[in-house]
Design an enzyme around this catalytic site. Sequence first.
Site, PDB file in Angstrom:
ATOM      1  N   TYR A   1       0.754  -1.274  -0.119  1.00  0.00           N
ATOM      2  CA  TYR A   1       0.088  -0.133   0.124  1.00  0.00           C
ATOM      3  C   TYR A   1       1.043   1.271   0.151  1.00  0.00           C
ATOM      4  O   TYR A   1       1.541   1.658   0.973  1.00  0.00           O
ATOM      5  CB  TYR A   1      -0.949   0.019   1.171  1.00  0.00           C
ATOM      6  CG  TYR A   1      -1.773   1.032   1.306  1.00  0.00           C
ATOM      7  CD1 TYR A   1      -2.183   1.897   0.458  1.00  0.00           C
ATOM      8  CD2 TYR A   1      -2.719   0.732   2.392  1.00  0.00           C
ATOM      9  CE1 TYR A   1      -3.318   2.909   0.400  1.00  0.00           C
ATOM     10  CE2 TYR A   1      -4.011   1.666   2.367  1.00  0.00           C
ATOM     11  CZ  TYR A   1      -4.169   2.647   1.429  1.00  0.00           C
ATOM     12  OH  TYR A   1      -5.179   3.434   1.581  1.00  0.00           O
TER      13      TYR A   1
ATOM     14  N   LYS B   1      -0.456  -1.005  -4.683  1.00  0.00           N
ATOM     15  CA  LYS B   1      -1.704  -0.264  -4.738  1.00  0.00           C
ATOM     16  C   LYS B   1      -1.045   1.191  -4.600  1.00  0.00           C
ATOM     17  O   LYS B   1      -0.625   1.465  -3.561  1.00  0.00           O
ATOM     18  CB  LYS B   1      -2.676  -0.441  -3.904  1.00  0.00           C
ATOM     19  CG  LYS B   1      -3.888   0.657  -3.681  1.00  0.00           C
ATOM     20  CD  LYS B   1      -4.471   0.535  -2.664  1.00  0.00           C
ATOM     21  CE  LYS B   1      -5.638   1.992  -2.478  1.00  0.00           C
ATOM     22  NZ  LYS B   1      -6.250   1.896  -1.158  1.00  0.00           N
TER      23      LYS B   1
ATOM     24  N   ILE C   1      -8.127  -0.316  -6.721  1.00  0.00           N
ATOM     25  CA  ILE C   1      -8.844  -0.343  -5.399  1.00  0.00           C
ATOM     26  C   ILE C   1      -9.556   1.046  -5.152  1.00  0.00           C
ATOM     27  O   ILE C   1      -8.678   2.038  -5.098  1.00  0.00           O
ATOM     28  CB  ILE C   1      -7.865  -0.805  -4.207  1.00  0.00           C
ATOM     29  CG1 ILE C   1      -7.436  -2.124  -4.442  1.00  0.00           C
ATOM     30  CG2 ILE C   1      -8.229  -0.443  -2.948  1.00  0.00           C
ATOM     31  CD1 ILE C   1      -6.156  -2.704  -3.558  1.00  0.00           C
TER      32      ILE C   1
END
Length: 297
Positions: free
Chosen positions: A137, A165, A204
């Site tokens: 992340y 992401k 996402i």
Amino acid sequence: MKEFQFTGVNLAISTPNDSNGRIDYDRLEQLIERYIAVGIRGFVLSSGTGMHVYLSQEESKTLIAFGAKIIKGRAKIIAQTSALLVDDVVERTRYAADCGADGVMVLPPFFEGPTDDDGVFEFYSSVARGGLPIIGYNVPQAVGVEITPSLFRRLYEIPEFVTVKDSSGDLAKQAALARTGLPMMNGADPLVPYALFAGTKGLIWGGANFAPKTCLEVVKAAQEHRWDDAREIWRLLEPAMSLIWEGDYVQSVYAAAEMTGYGAGNPRRPLSRLSAAKIDALRTALGDLVEREKSAV
């Protein structure tokens, strides 16, 4: 190259709350069913938009278990298992695996954790003991650690580490991650069409809570290389997706979802409801999306 499982829209689903600020599991079930009916085939449980940071460890685990039970294999499940202690991340990840999650999203070390590449690599190597595919992340503006292209290549050597992401919101830096040739996911709402054009493998997407139908349509058009169509659909989404990114992100997603018929109650304290002025600006930015989404199901 490892198989990439998380193509298309993975909804960072909001965590519904009742009037007392407790998780509203009945509403969560209703929302999951509505999102699946409209075509969502990937969910992130206990996401940032789902207020992971404001859930206790037990609440997060119960949320993941409940969501996985409702989804029942009808969509991919990504669980956020971020925590300060790496042993807690591993334990949460193993729990998510037992619940049937397909992968986990994990922040790099934060709050005075290691920021050098060796420290970040060691952290994710330890998380790999949890036994699920890992989505790194990248949100450097929040945690102070940036996953650069060189670090991404190194992390990808970990068998369980499958993608990053990118929620930096920096198009140039995201494009640099894409140029590694490794699977990369976009997590910045205003960059969606540009990220798709640059070759991102999946998204996402928190803003998809309030416009799932239209978000799916823009991604489908891009995947089919119908770029003119994608541009026209994005024109409907862009005002709201840009506005929520400017500040009060989670509160704005909750408020917008209430307007389009996907309400999840109010965000949990210490987050508060938007001011009347921001509500008006958000309603204006949504425009035709309100009726468009309400007619989706």
